[in-house]
Write a protein that holds these residues in place. Structure first.
Motif, PDB file in Angstrom:
ATOM      1  N   ASP A  82      35.837  45.539  45.538  1.00 16.39           N
ATOM      2  CA  ASP A  82      34.997  46.714  44.503  1.00 16.39           C
ATOM      3  C   ASP A  82      35.835  47.008  43.012  1.00 16.39           C
ATOM      4  OD1 ASP A  82      35.089  47.766  47.498  1.00 16.39           O
ATOM      5  OD2 ASP A  82      36.738  48.712  47.683  1.00 16.39           O
ATOM      6  N   ALA A  83      36.311  46.034  43.380  1.00 19.71           N
ATOM      7  CA  ALA A  83      36.457  46.117  41.049  1.00 19.71           C
ATOM      8  C   ALA A  83      35.690  45.556  40.555  1.00 19.71           C
ATOM      9  CB  ALA A  83      37.965  45.174  40.811  1.00 19.71           C
ATOM     10  N   VAL A 141      41.292  48.991  35.563  1.00 15.60           N
ATOM     11  CA  VAL A 141      41.204  47.462  35.744  1.00 15.60           C
ATOM     12  C   VAL A 141      42.623  47.248  36.224  1.00 15.60           C
ATOM     13  CG1 VAL A 141      41.167  45.940  34.031  1.00 15.60           C
ATOM     14  CG2 VAL A 141      39.302  45.936  35.105  1.00 15.60           C
ATOM     15  N   ALA A 142      43.585  47.129  34.896  1.00 16.77           N
ATOM     16  CA  ALA A 142      44.954  46.894  35.458  1.00 16.77           C
ATOM     17  C   ALA A 142      45.651  47.639  36.776  1.00 16.77           C
ATOM     18  CB  ALA A 142      45.649  47.336  34.106  1.00 16.77           C
ATOM     19  N   LYS A 185      30.470  53.454  27.749  1.00 13.93           N
ATOM     20  CA  LYS A 185      29.669  52.711  27.767  1.00 13.93           C
ATOM     21  C   LYS A 185      29.277  51.378  27.244  1.00 13.93           C
ATOM     22  CE  LYS A 185      26.715  56.581  27.168  1.00 13.93           C
ATOM     23  NZ  LYS A 185      26.361  57.654  26.615  1.00 13.93           N
ATOM     24  N   LEU A 186      30.009  50.816  26.471  1.00  9.91           N
ATOM     25  CA  LEU A 186      29.724  49.115  26.265  1.00  9.91           C
ATOM     26  C   LEU A 186      31.031  48.777  26.868  1.00  9.91           C
ATOM     27  CD1 LEU A 186      30.903  49.769  22.011  1.00  9.91           C
ATOM     28  CD2 LEU A 186      28.675  48.994  22.973  1.00  9.91           C
ATOM     29  N   ASP A 187      32.090  48.617  28.058  1.00 11.26           N
ATOM     30  CA  ASP A 187      31.504  48.645  28.444  1.00 11.26           C
ATOM     31  C   ASP A 187      30.993  47.467  29.107  1.00 11.26           C
ATOM     32  OD1 ASP A 187      34.568  48.229  27.882  1.00 11.26           O
ATOM     33  OD2 ASP A 187      35.299  50.958  29.004  1.00 11.26           O
ATOM     34  N   ALA A 188      30.865  47.862  30.011  1.00  7.44           N
ATOM     35  CA  ALA A 188      28.988  47.332  30.860  1.00  7.44           C
ATOM     36  C   ALA A 188      28.742  46.089  30.153  1.00  7.44           C
ATOM     37  CB  ALA A 188      27.864  47.811  31.285  1.00  7.44           C
ATOM     38  N   LEU A 189      29.056  45.981  29.066  1.00  5.77           N
ATOM     39  CA  LEU A 189      28.425  44.522  28.715  1.00  5.77           C
ATOM     40  C   LEU A 189      30.054  43.313  28.169  1.00  5.77           C
ATOM     41  CD1 LEU A 189      27.155  46.071  25.525  1.00  5.77           C
ATOM     42  CD2 LEU A 189      25.915  44.646  27.609  1.00  5.77           C
ATOM     43  N   LEU A 190      31.016  43.980  28.241  1.00  4.47           N
ATOM     44  CA  LEU A 190      32.401  43.244  28.452  1.00  4.47           C
ATOM     45  C   LEU A 190      32.635  42.339  29.315  1.00  4.47           C
ATOM     46  CD1 LEU A 190      33.923  45.621  25.546  1.00  4.47           C
ATOM     47  CD2 LEU A 190      32.311  43.307  25.313  1.00  4.47           C
ATOM     48  N   GLU A 191      33.355  41.298  28.918  1.00  2.00           N
ATOM     49  CA  GLU A 191      33.775  41.388  29.870  1.00  2.00           C
ATOM     50  C   GLU A 191      35.326  41.770  30.602  1.00  2.00           C
ATOM     51  OE1 GLU A 191      37.154  36.596  30.645  1.00  2.00           O
ATOM     52  OE2 GLU A 191      35.276  36.706  29.172  1.00  2.00           O
ATOM     53  N   GLU A 192      36.307  41.949  28.989  1.00  2.00           N
ATOM     54  CA  GLU A 192      37.345  43.558  30.231  1.00  2.00           C
ATOM     55  C   GLU A 192      37.324  44.448  28.726  1.00  2.00           C
ATOM     56  OE1 GLU A 192      41.498  41.583  29.594  1.00  2.00           O
ATOM     57  OE2 GLU A 192      40.459  39.485  30.219  1.00  2.00           O
ATOM     58  N   PRO A 193      37.462  45.541  29.924  1.00  2.00           N
ATOM     59  CA  PRO A 193      36.882  46.643  28.679  1.00  2.00           C
ATOM     60  C   PRO A 193      38.291  46.971  27.795  1.00  2.00           C
ATOM     61  CG  PRO A 193      37.774  46.981  31.515  1.00  2.00           C
ATOM     62  CD  PRO A 193      38.523  45.438  31.245  1.00  2.00           C
ATOM     63  N   PRO A 197      31.158  44.048  36.297  1.00  2.00           N
ATOM     64  CA  PRO A 197      30.958  42.583  37.376  1.00  2.00           C
ATOM     65  C   PRO A 197      31.288  41.702  36.092  1.00  2.00           C
ATOM     66  CG  PRO A 197      29.215  44.427  36.200  1.00  2.00           C
ATOM     67  CD  PRO A 197      30.083  45.522  36.203  1.00  2.00           C
ATOM     68  N   ASN A 198      31.761  41.663  34.712  1.00  2.00           N
ATOM     69  CA  ASN A 198      31.537  40.543  33.612  1.00  2.00           C
ATOM     70  C   ASN A 198      33.274  40.231  34.368  1.00  2.00           C
ATOM     71  OD1 ASN A 198      28.813  40.739  33.456  1.00  2.00           O
ATOM     72  ND2 ASN A 198      29.951  42.889  31.462  1.00  2.00           N
ATOM     73  N   HIS A 199      33.691  40.683  34.541  1.00  2.00           N
ATOM     74  CA  HIS A 199      35.376  40.418  34.583  1.00  2.00           C
ATOM     75  C   HIS A 199      35.741  39.272  35.536  1.00  2.00           C
ATOM     76  CE1 HIS A 199      39.966  41.020  34.309  1.00  2.00           C
ATOM     77  NE2 HIS A 199      39.511  42.232  33.650  1.00  2.00           N
ATOM     78  N   ILE A 200      35.711  38.223  34.805  1.00  2.00           N
ATOM     79  CA  ILE A 200      36.324  36.802  35.099  1.00  2.00           C
ATOM     80  C   ILE A 200      36.975  36.982  35.609  1.00  2.00           C
ATOM     81  CG2 ILE A 200      36.650  34.346  34.714  1.00  2.00           C
ATOM     82  CD1 ILE A 200      34.053  34.739  32.692  1.00  2.00           C
ATOM     83  N   GLY A 201      38.558  37.363  34.967  1.00  2.00           N
ATOM     84  CA  GLY A 201      39.973  37.149  35.991  1.00  2.00           C
ATOM     85  C   GLY A 201      39.535  38.023  37.356  1.00  2.00           C
ATOM     86  N   ILE A 202      38.621  39.228  37.347  1.00  2.00           N
ATOM     87  CA  ILE A 202      39.307  39.760  38.555  1.00  2.00           C
ATOM     88  C   ILE A 202      37.998  38.959  39.644  1.00  2.00           C
ATOM     89  CG2 ILE A 202      37.787  41.588  39.785  1.00  2.00           C
ATOM     90  CD1 ILE A 202      37.999  43.271  38.075  1.00  2.00           C
ATOM     91  N   ARG A 203      36.851  37.822  38.995  1.00  2.00           N
ATOM     92  CA  ARG A 203      36.885  37.185  40.538  1.00  2.00           C
ATOM     93  C   ARG A 203      37.317  36.313  40.543  1.00  2.00           C
ATOM     94  NH1 ARG A 203      31.071  38.470  40.598  1.00  2.00           N
ATOM     95  NH2 ARG A 203      30.294  39.643  38.733  1.00  2.00           N
ATOM     96  N   LEU A 204      37.632  35.594  39.442  1.00  2.00           N
ATOM     97  CA  LEU A 204      38.963  34.134  39.739  1.00  2.00           C
ATOM     98  C   LEU A 204      40.063  34.939  40.928  1.00  2.00           C
ATOM     99  CD1 LEU A 204      39.451  32.591  36.657  1.00  2.00           C
ATOM    100  CD2 LEU A 204      38.043  31.716  38.908  1.00  2.00           C
TER     101      LEU A 204
END
Lengths: 237, 543
Positions: free
Chosen positions: B471-472, B446-447, B429-437, B477-484
């Protein structure tokens, strides 16, 4: 402060015709129900004194019944076109559907002095959309009430694995143009004479919506029927 | 029913028109019914039924303000104030088809179409009571689980092949399913289907196949029903049940979406759609579905606090993704939250949670001061609560973020991570707030997606890579790495061939990163490089 969203929605949203139609029909049917019931009460309290009053009552009944069947058709045809009306096929006891439409028009037949014969096995059941078929029968009955002399015969039986509902009268029969192409709306429409032929178009459409395996429903008109006049037949696979 | 017995019956007429109630009452008296009550609206009808048990209820569908006839029926069935064997007849002025579609959750015993005449009413009631009298022993035996008696009664009716044979085949199929005799149930349905393709028998076959574990055949039966009768809602519901159990979340959402399109007035299906869309991170679909549950709930027994907060949460989720899409919904969500006070009584925990949600809505709507006040309110209130549920803590973090208190948000997140360390479900549940789960499950998820995306990228299949990263991001949505990574795949695609859609997506994605990234971030350099590359591409395009 001016509310942007509400401004646009008030200005740009086209009139929702389906909604307007449905709510008007709702009101009209309420009023019509009241009209019919008041008429029945009135006739009970003061039965017609002479032939002229009888005729007056008959006209009132007939016109009210016509309005009702037109409303039903109007809604159904509108839906066929705009809402992709789909048939809801279920098992029905044919006599229930026939009796319901006869009961609905009971007053009409009485004021017109029409004698009714019903020939249908109590347990005969078939598969169709009860509401649509009911609407078709109602329409034909109201129409026949005008054109028959004194007797109507409503019958239903299974012929060649199809249900055949027939409504025969002792009137003059259907005109030749209708016999040839009963469902060609343009052939029959005459706004000046008030005959729109909409009823037969409706019946044709409804019949065609009934399919089973490879077969499709249809209607037929004929003259020199069992009572000497016209006969309307609805065939459902 | 013999006419002599009508005098024992108690009937209730529900209609908002005086004259209609009087007319129908007269008709019932003509038939021989003596005990007749009438009600003017839904609330009045419910009151009557609470105090007295009726044998017959004639209820208009359109009752003016308040509940519809259908909602009266739902309420009566759910709250148990309707005798199981009473007849409920829904009256309407229009063709009842649209009402039937809406009416699915509880079906009335019959529909009557206005105008009604005495003779027609008499015939109809006569038939209904005759059928009820004949079916009553079977219904009672089924309710009391006296299966052998019910079975014998059904078989007798079917053998006589009289009026009620068809109804008894339905009962018999249900009975065999309830008692686990699946093969017998299958025989019943096959016998029916040999004569005609009837949807209830097809759905029955599908149910039998599902219970036998043959999901492929069950699906086949359901698809057959839907293609011939797209209005058969029971088929959609069974399909949804199958997907929910498997579970296949994407397909579950698809089938529910189809179902609500056909029957938009069913609040329960809208609710299920909202739930699954939220789980699938499809905030837009969820927001719209929950929004309808709120509207439909106005007079409904099924109105729930969760529908209202669900609408607000989904709107906020959409706002985090796409401010423009969410903007029109914000105001309605705020209105919904404001109305909660009158519609529901809440526990202190629920109060805190709704205030936190409302605070975020206010902040998103640009009402910063009100948002902060409400957040402060919620904090004061929560001081008296021993431990907030984790979902509420998540809303608190989001409320801090929404009101610009980034430090508070970060601090609370850190302490939550510490507190829930080792509890996989809470971490998810907290993962939704984090940049990385933080949870194992999401870390490996994610990996693996990232790995797949990178593999596509390296084999220069940029479209597949872009899809993979997109999709990822739905899930993280907060994962900067995937976004980059997404931007990088887009840039390489654009180098080969410039298209406007990809360019827009790349620019948007970079802007979203820009909102979040700080210069100390270890990918900051990469971010600036991609920004430059994209700017060059864009300039070349314009020239």
């Amino acid at each position: 402060m001016i509310d942007d969203n509400d401004m646009t929605s008030a200005k740009d949203t086209p009139l929702d015709f389906a909604f307007v139609l449905a709510s008007s029909v709702h009101d009209m049917k309420n009023s019509l129900g009241m009209l019919l019931n008041t008429l029945a009460t009135m006739m009970e309290k003061s039965p017609p004194q002479d032939a002229e009053q009888t005729r007056t009552y008959a006209v009132l009944e007939y016109e009210a019944a016509r309005i009702n069947s037109e409303l039903v058709q109007l809604l159904s045809l509108y839906r066929m076109q705009h809402e992709h009306l789909l048939v809801q096929i279920d098992e029905h006891h044919v006599i229930d559907v026939l009796e319901e439409q006869l009961a609905r028009n009971d007053m009409l037949f009485r004021t017109r002095g029409i004698h009714l014969q019903l020939d249908c096995d109590e347990d005969l059941s078939w598969y169709f959309d009860g509401e649509l078929i009911g609407g078709v029968i109602n329409n034909i009955l109201v129409n026949c009430a005008r054109y028959c002399r004194s007797t109507l015969l409503v019958s239903a039986k299974i012929i060649d694995n199809k249900l055949c509902i027939a409504i025969a009268d002792d009137g003059q029969g259907y005109p030749a143009s209708m016999l040839a192409a009963p469902h060609e709306i343009n052939a029959g429409v005459s706004f000046s004479s008030g005959s729109t032929n909409l009823g037969l178009l409706f019946a044709h459409r409804v019949a065609a919506l009934h399919r089973s395996r490879e077969q499709q429903g249809y209607i037929q008109l004929a003259n020199q029927g069992p009572l000497g006049g016209g006969v309307f037949q609805l065939w459902l696979p | 029913m013999a006419e002599a017995e009508y005098h024992k019956l108690h009937a209730l007429i529900v209609d908002d028109f005086d004259s209609f109630r009087v007319t129908v009452s007269n008709m019932l008296q003509d038939i021989g019914i003596q005990f007749i009550d009438s009600a003017v609206n839904g609330a009045d009808a419910l009151r009557h039924c609470k105090n007295k048990s009726y044998d017959l209820i004639l209820c208009d569908h359109n009752l003016g303000k308040g509940k519809t006839g259908q909602q009266v029926l739902e309420d009566l069935r759910e709250n148990g104030h309707l005798n199981r064997y009473a007849l409920f007849v829904l009256i309407s002025a229009e063709s009842s088809k649209s009402i039937i579609m809406a009416a699915y959750d509880y079906e009335p015993d019959a529909y009557l179409t206005k105008p009604i005449t005495t003779k027609a009413l008499q015939q109809r009631l006569g038939r209904l009571f005759a059928q009820r009298a004949r079916m009553l022993p079977i219904m009672q035996a089924m309710d009391d689980e006296r299966w052998e008696i019910a079975e014998a009664l059904c078989l007798r009716e079917i053998k006589d092949s009289g009026r009620y044979a068809n109804q008894c085949q339905k009962f018999l199929g249900q009975l065999y399913i309830l008692t686990g005799h699946y093969e017998k149930a299958e025989t019943v349905y096959r016998d029916v289907l040999d004569v005609r393709q009837l949807d209830w028998a097809q759905v029955g076959m599908a149910r039998v196949k599902k219970l036998q574990g043959d999901l492929v055949s069950a699906q086949q039966w359901l698809e057959d029903v839907m293609s011939t009768n797209p209005l058969c809602m029971k088929a959609y519901d069974l399909q949804a049940e199958i997907y929910r159990e498997q579970p296949l979340h994407k397909r579950l959402q698809d089938v529910l979406q189809q179902a609500v399109e056909i029957s938009p007035l069913s609040i329960l299906r809208q609710q299920q759609l909202g739930d699954i869309a939220m789980m699938n991170n499809d905030a837009e679909t969820a927001a719209n579905a929950y929004r309808r549950t709120v509207r439909l709930g106005e007079n409904s027994y099924y109105d729930r606090l969760e529908n209202h907060t669900g609408f607000a949460r989904a709107t906020l989720a959409l706002f985090r993704e796409d401010k423009i899409l969410a903007k029109p919904l914000l105001r309605e969500a705020l209105k919904t939250m404001a109305e909660l006070e009158q519609r529901f009584s809440k526990t202190p925990e629920e109060k805190v949670e709704t205030q936190l949600i409302e605070s975020q809505l206010l902040a998103s709507n640009g009402e910063a001061k009100k948002a902060e006040e409400l957040l402060q309110n919620a904090r004061n209130l929560s001081a008296n609560i021993e431990a907030l549920p984790i979902d509420t803590e998540v809303e608190l973090v989001r409320a801090y973020t929404a009101t610009g208190q980034k430090n508070m948000a970060d601090e609370l997140t850190r302490s939550l991570l510490e507190r829930y360390k080792g509890s996989e479900r809470d971490l998810e549940k907290l993962d939704a707030l984090l940049e990385e789960p933080a949870s194992e499950k999401n870390r490996s998820l994610v990996a693996s997606i990232n790995k797949k995306g990178i593999a596509c990228y390296e084999s220069q299949d940029y479209d597949a890579a872009i899809q993979c990263f997109k999709d990822a991001l739905q899930t993280f949505p907060n994962h900067i790495g995937i976004r980059l990574n997404l931007v990088q795949a887009l840039v390489d695609k654009l180098k080969l061939d410039v298209d406007a859609a990809s360019m827009d997506l790349a620019i948007d994605t970079l802007a979203q990163i820009d909102d979040k990234i700080v210069p100390t971030h270890d990918q900051y350099r990469r971010f600036r490089q991609l920004q430059d590359m994209l700017r060059n591409l864009d300039n070349n395009r314009r020239r």
